[in-house]
Design an enzyme around this catalytic site. Structure first.
Site, PDB file in Angstrom:
ATOM      1  N   CYS A  81     -11.146  -1.895  14.020  1.00  7.81           N
ATOM      2  CA  CYS A  81     -11.309  -3.153  14.264  1.00  7.81           C
ATOM      3  C   CYS A  81     -11.664  -3.307  15.738  1.00  7.81           C
ATOM      4  O   CYS A  81     -12.219  -4.444  16.263  1.00  7.81           O
ATOM      5  CB  CYS A  81     -10.117  -3.704  13.915  1.00  7.81           C
ATOM      6  SG  CYS A  81      -9.941  -3.856  12.112  1.00  7.81           S
TER       7      CYS A  81
ATOM      8  N   GLU B  61       0.623  -1.277  -0.181  1.00  8.56           N
ATOM      9  CA  GLU B  61       0.002  -0.046   0.012  1.00  8.56           C
ATOM     10  C   GLU B  61       0.957   1.300   0.013  1.00  8.56           C
ATOM     11  O   GLU B  61       0.509   2.079  -0.614  1.00  8.56           O
ATOM     12  CB  GLU B  61      -0.850  -0.019   1.101  1.00  8.56           C
ATOM     13  CG  GLU B  61      -1.973  -0.903   1.050  1.00  8.56           C
ATOM     14  CD  GLU B  61      -3.246  -0.852   2.095  1.00  8.56           C
ATOM     15  OE1 GLU B  61      -3.046   0.065   3.109  1.00  8.56           O
ATOM     16  OE2 GLU B  61      -4.246  -1.141   2.047  1.00  8.56           O
TER      17      GLU B  61
END
Length: 655
Positions: A573, A343
């Site tokens: 998360c 990324e």
């Protein structure tokens, strides 16, 4: 229950004998003509003396009844196989002549919560495992037929089958029965007694027990009381229903984020439960089971065992998983560093082209680790699919490296490894079943266990994380950096990516790598990051309603960002739909969980993903460099526009 209790793996979903050898069971049950080893979907598995004249119903009552007060489905007699008894035999006296000399005296109870396809797969897995270790030598002459049956059952369980497969199963079963001169053949009896259930799997891609994870949708069950909590919490308005009546989910809108599960007061919503599949896999001889654990799990699961939110219990989780029988306990966080390498390289490539004046560059770039927002953007923003990074999530990167590289290095094939992901997120179950994350019918992640499900397994197995002696996570795949661990909280993925990308772009080590401008708890925040001559505008959103606002502004050109991060769950998360439910002070609990990850980050000597020596090694040996052809082949994916079409939901009568 009397006499000797077997050592077994047990959960709230049932029990399987795990360490009793065939000889031990034979010895225990042969010292009395009426001793039988009973396991399966019963409350008190073990060895019992069966009274004269006792029926299956009586035996089940002696074992404390069927789990969850479910209805009886079938009983398998004997190992390897002595036949099935179904409801017609429930009240009849058990005929001990059914235990012939070639089987051990065992009874495995199946309830209506058992999927017959999953049970058949487990039985054949178990049989093949015993054959591999040298038992059941007589089955060697039909090994090919048995393996073919397993492959057919695997196709059926994954919705990749047709009715001809039933004919093939029947033909193979007949061949095995004739060759071995069997009184009973398990596949023949399953087809005869459970034909409709098999047909339903094939023709309707439906598993009424929700045990076939590739056929599962998030479902509101008949236990729904119509309170509306799920409807109010749903960030995409996909829940339909009137007050005090059962609600339903519109799957054209649902992203599987699991927010509805988190708020349901009566546990009426299910995303399927792979708990018993996990238990069965751990009990199967010669099956190699590996687990990976997401960053956020270690700072949340401890709450169920007396720890404070944010306490890091990763070493206790490792010890608990090994106590269950997991062969290798790995950490997804290492793969988060690998994800950042891809990324960050993609971010750097787009930014450098943009700053050089290339007008064709697509900005912002969007981090791509959250499967619920992937569902969200595919269904609602199909015109913006050039925004997300094509890098797979850490869960998927870890799994493909584990099966395609680690397994090969250790003399195993993909088929030899059962890859289980322990995740804070319900949507990860959906992600694991996407066909692009598979090679044929062999998926990189075989199935997902959520944090809440692992809590149940530990509790039912007598494992207390507060009491267990900590053990280190297996380091074979490498350590993780502080950048990898902050993936678990809002703002963490983009912060981790910028640590590597900006050091690569400036060619200098960044002294202060904690980008506090990216941190915070506002649902949608615009952040400024400045390092040297580089000035970036970053968007961060958590919660899909806030994500929608951000994407709408970008689409309308009301806002410009160089990069954005979206997490579907509030807090990231740490607030995932599979995490322990928070009844009080939710904001405070989420902040403590997030700070727990920040504390781990600060404690690490290495805090930038590109510094991870294990990640450097995998590039040097296998992948060349980030964004190489090899890296794209193994570590990248694509997305698909999935436009909404009317309403699509399941009513009880359709289940």
């Amino acid at each position: 229950m009397t006499d000797k209790n077997p050592t077994m793996i047990q959960s709230g979903r049932g029990s399987v004998f795990s360490v009793f050898s065939e000889d031990e069971i034979k010895e225990i049950t042969s010292d009395s003509n009426r001793k039988v080893a009973v396991s399966g979907k019963i409350n008190n598995p073990g060895i019992i003396d069966v009274p004269n004249g006792a029926s299956l119903k009586d035996i089940i009552e002696l074992c404390g009844g069927i789990l969850n007060n479910s209805n009886f489905k079938a009983a398998q007699l004997g190992i390897p196989f002595g036949g099935f008894l179904t409801k017609e035999s429930f009240d009849k006296e058990l005929d001990f002549k059914l235990f012939d000399e070639n089987t051990n005296r065992t009874i495995i109870i199946l309830s209506e919560e058992d999927c017959i396809i999953q049970y058949a797969r487990y039985y054949i897995d178990y049989l093949l495992g015993k054959m591999q270790e040298g038992s059941y030598e007589q089955y060697g002459v039909v090994e090919n037929e048995i393996k073919r049956m397993w492959r057919i059952l695997d196709r059926i369980s994954k919705g990749r089958s047709n009715m001809r497969d039933i004919y093939l199963l029947r033909t193979l079963a007949s061949s095995v029965k004739d060759t071995l001169k069997q009184r009973y053949n398990i596949m023949e009896e399953i087809i005869d007694k459970f034909y409709h259930e098999i047909e339903e799997h094939i023709e309707e891609n439906k598993c009424y027990t929700s045990q076939c994870n590739h056929l599962i949708k998030l479902t509101i069950t008949h236990r729904c009381i119509g309170c509306g909590a799920c409807k109010r919490a749903c960030p995409v308005d996909c829940i339909i229903g009137e007050p005090r009546q059962q609600h339903y989910i519109d799957y054209n809108r649902c992203t599987h984020c699991g927010k509805c599960i988190s708020v349901c007061p009566v546990d009426a919503i299910t995303a399927g439960d792979n708990t018993f599949k996990f238990i069965r896999d751990l009990s199967t001889p010669n099956k190699v089971v590996i687990t990976q654990m997401a960053p956020a799990v270690r700072v949340t699961i401890g709450e169920a065992f007396g720890f404070e939110p944010g306490d890091n219990v990763e070493s206790r989780i490792a010890a608990g998983l090994r106590a269950l029988g997991v062969d290798y306990v790995f950490d997804t966080t290492w793969a988060a560093d690998l994800t950042i390498m891809e990324e960050a390289a993609e971010l750097q490539d787009r930014l450098e082209k943009y700053f050089a004046g290339d007008k064709s560059v697509k900005l912002p770039i969007l981090t791509s680790c959250c499967p619920a927002w992937v569902n969200f953007i595919e269904k609602n923003y199909g015109d913006m699919l050039d925004v997300p990074s094509s890098a797979k999530s850490p869960m998927q990167m870890f799994a493909t490296v584990a099966k395609d590289i680690w397994a090969k290095e250790n003399g195993m094939t993909r088929d030899d490894v059962t890859s289980v992901a322990i995740m804070p997120c319900v949507a990860k179950k959906y992600e694991a079943s996407r066909p692009e994350f598979s090679r044929g019918l062999n998926y990189d992640v075989d199935y997902v266990i959520t944090t809440r499900e692992l809590i149940k397994i530990f509790r039912d197995s007598g494992i207390d994380l507060k009491e267990i002696e900590p053990e280190e996570i297996d380091k074979i795949m490498g350590e993780y950096t502080g950048a990898g661990i902050i993936f678990g909280r809002t703002g963490g993925v983009i912060e981790a990516a910028l640590r590597t990308a900006l050091e690569n772009m400036t060619g200098e080590r960044i002294k202060n790598i904690e980008f506090h401008s990216l941190r915070g708890w506002d649902g949608f925040r615009a952040c400024e990051v400045e390092v040297g001559d580089i000035k970036l505008r970053i968007g961060v959103a958590h919660g899909l309603q806030e994500a929608g606002k951000m994407l709408d502004k970008i689409r309308a050109k009301e806002e410009f960002f160089h990069a954005i991060e979206i997490m579907a769950c509030v807090g990231g998360c740490v607030g995932g739909g599979g995490q322990p439910k928070v009844r009080k002070n939710k904001d405070e609990v989420l902040r403590k969980r997030g700070e727990g990850l920040n504390a781990i980050d600060r404690s690490k000597e290495l805090r930038v993903s590109k510094e991870n020596p294990a990640v450097q090694a995998i590039y040097e040996k296998y992948l060349d460099y980030p964004l190489s052809h090899k890296a794209h082949e193994l570590l990248h994916t694509r997305y698909f526009a999935r436009p909404k079409k009317g309403h699509d939901y399941i009513r009880d009568e359709d289940r």
